[in-house]
Design a protein around this motif. Structure first.
Motif, PDB file in Angstrom:
ATOM      1  N   ASN A  31      11.621  32.228  42.116  1.00 22.04           N
ATOM      2  CA  ASN A  31      12.293  32.096  43.414  1.00 22.04           C
ATOM      3  C   ASN A  31      13.470  33.065  43.547  1.00 22.04           C
ATOM      4  O   ASN A  31      14.612  32.660  43.767  1.00 22.04           O
ATOM      5  CB  ASN A  31      12.761  30.651  43.639  1.00 22.04           C
ATOM      6  CG  ASN A  31      11.602  29.678  43.737  1.00 22.04           C
ATOM      7  OD1 ASN A  31      10.469  30.078  44.018  1.00 22.04           O
ATOM      8  ND2 ASN A  31      11.870  28.418  43.488  1.00 22.04           N
TER       9      ASN A  31
ATOM     10  N   VAL B 127      15.860  35.588  45.341  1.00 21.38           N
ATOM     11  CA  VAL B 127      16.343  35.772  46.716  1.00 21.38           C
ATOM     12  C   VAL B 127      17.397  36.877  46.704  1.00 21.38           C
ATOM     13  O   VAL B 127      18.515  36.670  46.230  1.00 21.38           O
ATOM     14  CB  VAL B 127      16.944  34.473  47.288  1.00 21.38           C
ATOM     15  CG1 VAL B 127      17.405  34.690  48.726  1.00 21.38           C
ATOM     16  CG2 VAL B 127      15.935  33.337  47.215  1.00 21.38           C
TER      17      VAL B 127
ATOM     18  N   ASN C 299      17.594  26.777  42.964  1.00 22.80           N
ATOM     19  CA  ASN C 299      17.063  27.479  44.139  1.00 22.80           C
ATOM     20  C   ASN C 299      18.194  28.036  45.008  1.00 22.80           C
ATOM     21  O   ASN C 299      18.320  27.730  46.196  1.00 22.80           O
ATOM     22  CB  ASN C 299      16.159  26.568  44.962  1.00 22.80           C
ATOM     23  CG  ASN C 299      14.788  26.375  44.343  1.00 22.80           C
ATOM     24  OD1 ASN C 299      14.427  27.087  43.402  1.00 22.80           O
ATOM     25  ND2 ASN C 299      14.026  25.431  44.836  1.00 22.80           N
TER      26      ASN C 299
ATOM     27  N   LYS D  23      20.184  30.638  47.247  1.00 26.04           N
ATOM     28  CA  LYS D  23      19.818  31.665  48.217  1.00 26.04           C
ATOM     29  C   LYS D  23      21.087  32.254  48.814  1.00 26.04           C
ATOM     30  O   LYS D  23      21.732  31.641  49.660  1.00 26.04           O
ATOM     31  CB  LYS D  23      18.934  31.059  49.321  1.00 26.04           C
ATOM     32  CG  LYS D  23      17.639  30.473  48.783  1.00 26.04           C
ATOM     33  CD  LYS D  23      16.794  29.828  49.872  1.00 26.04           C
ATOM     34  CE  LYS D  23      15.509  29.252  49.296  1.00 26.04           C
ATOM     35  NZ  LYS D  23      14.660  28.619  50.333  1.00 26.04           N
TER      36      LYS D  23
ATOM     37  N   SER E 121      22.956  28.770  49.798  1.00 26.31           N
ATOM     38  CA  SER E 121      22.424  27.411  49.800  1.00 26.31           C
ATOM     39  C   SER E 121      21.854  27.107  48.429  1.00 26.31           C
ATOM     40  O   SER E 121      21.568  28.015  47.635  1.00 26.31           O
ATOM     41  CB  SER E 121      21.345  27.252  50.873  1.00 26.31           C
ATOM     42  OG  SER E 121      20.221  28.062  50.578  1.00 26.31           O
TER      43      SER E 121
ATOM     44  N   ASP F 276      14.195  23.397  53.247  1.00 23.59           N
ATOM     45  CA  ASP F 276      14.628  24.235  54.361  1.00 23.59           C
ATOM     46  C   ASP F 276      15.490  25.398  53.868  1.00 23.59           C
ATOM     47  O   ASP F 276      16.113  25.324  52.807  1.00 23.59           O
ATOM     48  CB  ASP F 276      15.411  23.406  55.374  1.00 23.59           C
ATOM     49  CG  ASP F 276      14.565  22.302  55.989  1.00 23.59           C
ATOM     50  OD1 ASP F 276      13.335  22.474  56.044  1.00 23.59           O
ATOM     51  OD2 ASP F 276      15.140  21.277  56.394  1.00 23.59           O
ATOM     52  N   SER F 277      15.525  26.460  54.689  1.00 22.37           N
ATOM     53  CA  SER F 277      16.251  27.675  54.305  1.00 22.37           C
ATOM     54  C   SER F 277      17.197  28.114  55.411  1.00 22.37           C
ATOM     55  O   SER F 277      16.757  28.680  56.426  1.00 22.37           O
ATOM     56  CB  SER F 277      15.261  28.798  53.988  1.00 22.37           C
ATOM     57  OG  SER F 277      14.459  28.462  52.877  1.00 22.37           O
TER      58      SER F 277
ATOM     59  N   HIS G  84      19.981  30.358  57.429  1.00 20.75           N
ATOM     60  CA  HIS G  84      20.391  31.756  57.561  1.00 20.75           C
ATOM     61  C   HIS G  84      21.389  31.833  58.704  1.00 20.75           C
ATOM     62  O   HIS G  84      21.102  31.409  59.832  1.00 20.75           O
ATOM     63  CB  HIS G  84      19.182  32.648  57.854  1.00 20.75           C
ATOM     64  CG  HIS G  84      19.537  34.103  57.981  1.00 20.75           C
ATOM     65  ND1 HIS G  84      19.680  34.926  56.886  1.00 20.75           N
ATOM     66  CD2 HIS G  84      19.789  34.874  59.066  1.00 20.75           C
ATOM     67  CE1 HIS G  84      19.985  36.144  57.291  1.00 20.75           C
ATOM     68  NE2 HIS G  84      20.068  36.140  58.611  1.00 20.75           N
TER      69      HIS G  84
ATOM     70  N   SER H  78       7.523  26.931  55.131  1.00 19.63           N
ATOM     71  CA  SER H  78       8.672  27.503  54.421  1.00 19.63           C
ATOM     72  C   SER H  78       8.964  28.942  54.840  1.00 19.63           C
ATOM     73  O   SER H  78       9.075  29.841  54.004  1.00 19.63           O
ATOM     74  CB  SER H  78       8.440  27.448  52.903  1.00 19.63           C
ATOM     75  OG  SER H  78       8.292  26.117  52.467  1.00 19.63           O
TER      76      SER H  78
ATOM     77  N   GLN I  11      11.083  32.172  55.709  1.00 16.30           N
ATOM     78  CA  GLN I  11      12.394  32.707  55.351  1.00 16.30           C
ATOM     79  C   GLN I  11      12.721  33.819  56.344  1.00 16.30           C
ATOM     80  O   GLN I  11      11.815  34.534  56.796  1.00 16.30           O
ATOM     81  CB  GLN I  11      12.387  33.251  53.927  1.00 16.30           C
ATOM     82  CG  GLN I  11      11.762  32.306  52.906  1.00 16.30           C
ATOM     83  CD  GLN I  11      12.626  31.095  52.632  1.00 16.30           C
ATOM     84  OE1 GLN I  11      13.778  31.220  52.269  1.00 16.30           O
ATOM     85  NE2 GLN I  11      12.051  29.907  52.793  1.00 16.30           N
TER      86      GLN I  11
ATOM     87  N   TYR J 154       5.835  31.286  48.960  1.00 21.44           N
ATOM     88  CA  TYR J 154       7.259  30.938  48.847  1.00 21.44           C
ATOM     89  C   TYR J 154       8.116  32.180  48.601  1.00 21.44           C
ATOM     90  O   TYR J 154       8.680  32.382  47.535  1.00 21.44           O
ATOM     91  CB  TYR J 154       7.450  29.910  47.744  1.00 21.44           C
ATOM     92  CG  TYR J 154       6.649  28.657  47.967  1.00 21.44           C
ATOM     93  CD1 TYR J 154       6.937  27.814  49.051  1.00 21.44           C
ATOM     94  CD2 TYR J 154       5.597  28.323  47.139  1.00 21.44           C
ATOM     95  CE1 TYR J 154       6.185  26.673  49.280  1.00 21.44           C
ATOM     96  CE2 TYR J 154       4.836  27.174  47.363  1.00 21.44           C
ATOM     97  CZ  TYR J 154       5.134  26.356  48.429  1.00 21.44           C
ATOM     98  OH  TYR J 154       4.388  25.230  48.651  1.00 21.44           O
TER      99      TYR J 154
ATOM    100  N   SER K   7      11.117  35.183  50.008  1.00 27.54           N
ATOM    101  CA  SER K   7      12.386  35.333  50.717  1.00 27.54           C
ATOM    102  C   SER K   7      12.445  36.750  51.241  1.00 27.54           C
ATOM    103  O   SER K   7      11.691  37.621  50.806  1.00 27.54           O
ATOM    104  CB  SER K   7      13.573  35.050  49.789  1.00 27.54           C
ATOM    105  OG  SER K   7      13.627  36.018  48.747  1.00 27.54           O
TER     106      SER K   7
END
Length: 747
Positions: A386, A388, A451, A453, A470, A514-515, A517, A570, A572, A628, A630
């Protein structure tokens, strides 16, 4: 004054592309050449994208005589391809060099892939897992190139109760090899209890005299032979029970009536009989089962869980074995990787999950010597899982450095994420990255998050970009957001203190998948919030408070028309002016593995959506980057166009260079006594004048993003441009009856 405006807008219109032209246009090319060094050594394949649960396979990808390497990663259903070539660092050696073009030739698959020549034409064909069992693709060679042709979407077998599709548990890797030596490929797979191996014998040669028949539902060529195969069953834990009468016969007649196993069938002691290396979903070791009978009716009589005897395999869970020559000496080597779809209990360090044993013996009587536990991974940027990326001039030297958030690695205080810092030792136009730290700011010591980000933005409204991020809390698995204020002056090296981190209260409905921005969507100087939701849609919240006191109001639960979508879950997000029309565009990546860009109108009102974006052999294509993902945007080569970095679930990064044929040329000289600098602007813009006045700033499309901003006489005014899309802007200065307009480029 009309002359000034007319000339400016004619210039703007001269480099805008018609929206229809974008559908055939290549936007990005894959960057495989920007260098990355680690501990003083240049990485061979820095942007290959990382690896987690690898399956190692070999075939001819290009037209030379050397077989090349492909790796199927189970955690993100992604093929990564490497060609065998001269090592660019040591010309006396060969190495596997990342060649992303060949990845686009492979069909989408889950769970596993196996390469084997089923029709005897000398070319390896592709067997792939599907929800219904096994599909088969034939390799077709044409005029120096090759492609896959789907020959059988589902293989059928004659079982004990009739003809059924030949199923392999989604957790397993079967064995596909010629068991009886008749020239066609048979299939071994564990039953759904995970206790017995089933033999599905291929009768193509027996029925038709040729090996290339795959049969069909009404007339399968595969047939279940015996109750089990090898006269053994899986016991409790890591043991096996022998002297089981499987009932396999040399001339099968007809009766058909999984838990997680991997199979490698290979003579491992030089006696001419094929032995087994078996991995099990609940085991840490690979098990060697020794075969005492050659041919169809195998008989396994002993086992060992200590294999190889020196430096035996020991993974957290479910090892799988592969047998391929990966050091170019003509003798196959042993490769081990976890056969898992995700990080079970977060106990695997995915940046070191590919074990390579060099074979100092022969193909049928090997002697394995452990060389490394991070095969291929040691030559690429691989932070574990993962990844980012986020870009900012962290050291204040005028070029962009890279910060990479990580999913996490297991440690004494649990599975925690952190940051890797890649310092740009090159220039703004020709970056070179060095892995300066694998634990920048030492976040795992103080924050129980995974995780992570990151995003650089001015969260506290002081004109300097701060470090926001996050993460998911270890204690309650809730999504959290924090930012660390940057106490440095504009353009100086970042000054960050983790102890000063500020928590931003996110909307209560957001969850760990959730992501967030942040981006100023309405141009009021406050950061608003975009969220890629786990179920596939995009939320847009306006910030009705101020940067120091966030208050979110939901504007839409389907920004850009992106609603709930399981296939595209998901998403991004990254915001930048990718087409350089002066308006902010939206880039997304999601579970489909595809990149998309929304553009052609003001924010949120986009009228165009592109997915054919990346150069694939000279044409605009849609490569699959994995699950998954980013994404982040930044000008990485100084051409004033936003490029992209895509982070992968496998812990790596893919770089994409913006190659749209749009040029931003010519900057205005200073207008009168008003000074607007630097130009191009990177991160900030300064305005001074000997007279008090006001100014507006407009996008090239005419949208005002700042209005009636006051500048006192001889007082320098600084404006943060950190969250502005790269491109051309107009600064309109007003003082008394005097009006001036100047073009400014923001990078």
């Amino acid at each position: 004054m009309r002359t000034i405006y007319t000339s400016l807008y004619l210039l703007i219109l001269s480099f805008l592309l018609a929206p229809a032209a974008f559908s055939q246009q290549v936007w990005f090319k894959t960057d495989t050449v920007t260098s990355v060094t680690s501990k003083g050594t240049r990485l061979l394949n820095p942007w290959a994208g990382g690896l987690n649960a690898s399956q190692f396979l070999k075939m001819h990808l290009n037209n030379d005589s050397e077989e090349d390497l492909l790796v199927f990663d189970r955690t993100n259903s992604k093929v990564t391809t490497f060609i065998a070539a001269t090592d660019p660092v040591n010309s006396s050696k060969k190495a596997f060099i990342h060649a992303p073009y060949y990845e686009t030739l492979f069909p989408q698959a889950d769970n596993w892939m196996i390469l084997a020549d089923y029709n005897g034409d000398g070319n390896k064909d592709l067997f792939a897992s599907t929800s219904l069992g096994i599909s088969v693709y034939q390799q077709i060679k044409t005029a120096g190139s090759w492609s896959w042709k789907l020959m059988q979407p589902v293989i059928f077998t004659k079982g004990f109760s009739g003809n059924i599709n030949l199923q392999v548990s989604g957790t397993d890797i079967p064995g596909i090899t010629d068991i009886d030596g008749d020239g066609d490929l048979d299939l071994l797979t564990f039953d759904f209890s995970g206790s017995y191996i089933e033999l599905h014998q291929n009768l193509s040669v027996e029925k038709f005299g040729v090996p290339d028949s795959l049969g069909n539902a009404g007339n399968p060529v595969f047939q279940r032979n015996g109750d089990c195969w090898g006269n053994f069953r899986k016991g409790e834990g890591e043991d096996f029970v022998f002297d089981v009468d499987c009932g396999v016969v040399t001339n099968p007649g007809g009766r058909e009536m999984h838990a997680g196993n991997s199979i490698l069938l290979q003579d491992l002691n030089g006696d001419g009989k094929k032995d087994l290396l078996v991995g099990h979903v609940s085991n840490e070791h690979i098990s060697l089962l020794t075969n005492s009978a050659a041919g169809l009716i195998a008989d396994f009589t002993s086992y060992s869980n200590i294999y190889p005897t020196k430096d035996p395999v020991l993974l957290h869970i479910f090892p799988a074995a592969f047998y391929e020559d990966v050091d170019f000496d003509g003798v196959p080597d042993l490769l081990i990787a976890p056969n898992v779809p995700s990080n079970d209990l977060n106990s695997t360090d995915f940046k070191s999950s590919g074990w390579f044993y060099h074979n100092t013996g022969t193909a049928s009587k090997p002697n394995f010597q452990l060389v490394q536990k991070n095969f291929l991974q040691s030559q690429m940027l691989d932070v574990g899982e993962n990844a980012v990326p986020a870009f900012f001039d962290i050291d204040g030297d005028g070029d962009l450095d890279m910060l990479v958030g990580t999913g996490g690695v297991p440690g004494t205080n649990g599975f925690r994420g952190g940051f890797w810092l890649l310092t740009n030792t090159g220039t703004a136009a020709a970056p070179k990255f060095d892995i300066t730290s694998e634990n920048y700011l030492n976040l795992p010591a103080s924050l129980g998050l995974f995780n992570l980000k990151p995003q650089w933005a001015d969260f506290n409204g002081d004109g300097v970009a701060d470090l926001g991020f996050s993460g998911v809390s270890l204690s309650n698995l809730k999504l959290e957001y924090r930012y660390i204020p940057n106490k440095a002056a504009v353009g100086a090296a970042a000054q960050l203190n983790v102890a000063e981190a500020v928590t931003i209260a996110l909307p209560a409905e957001l969850i760990s998948s959730d992501s967030p921005h942040f981006y100023d969507t309405d141009g009021d100087g406050n950061l608003d919030l975009l969220v890629g939701r786990g179920q596939g849609n995009i939320y847009h919240y306006s910030n009705t408070g101020a940067n120091r006191q966030f208050a979110f109001k939901l504007e839409t639960d389907a920004l850009a028309g992106v609603g709930v979508n399981f296939a595209g879950r998901s998403p991004q997000l990254a915001v930048a002016d990718f087409d350089l029309d002066g308006r902010a565009d939206l880039a997304t990546v999601d579970h489909t593995g595809n990149l998309r860009i929304f553009h052609g109108a003001d924010f949120g009102k986009w009228t165009a959506r592109e997915s054919l974006l990346v150069d694939v052999n000279g044409k605009a294509g849609t490569p699959v980057f994995g699950n998954y993902l980013s994404v982040t945007a930044a000008d990485l080569n100084g051409d004033r166009k936003p490029d992209l970095a895509i982070g992968t679930n496998a812990g790596g990064i893919r770089l994409l260079t913006n190659v749209l044929p749009v040029s931003i040329t010519g900057t205005e000289p200073e207008i009168g006594s008003v000074s607007i600098f630097p130009n191009p602007a990177t991160g900030f813009l300064k305005i001074t004048s000997p007279q008090t006045g006001t100014f507006d700033i407009l996008t090239a499309g005419g949208r005002r993003i700042l209005q009636n901003q006051r500048v006192n006489a001889n007082v320098e005014r600084t404006i943060s441009t950190e969250n502005w899309p790269s491109g051309l802007y107009l600064v309109e200065w007003k003082s008394g009856g005097r009006r001036l307009v100047k073009k400014v480029v923001v990078e």
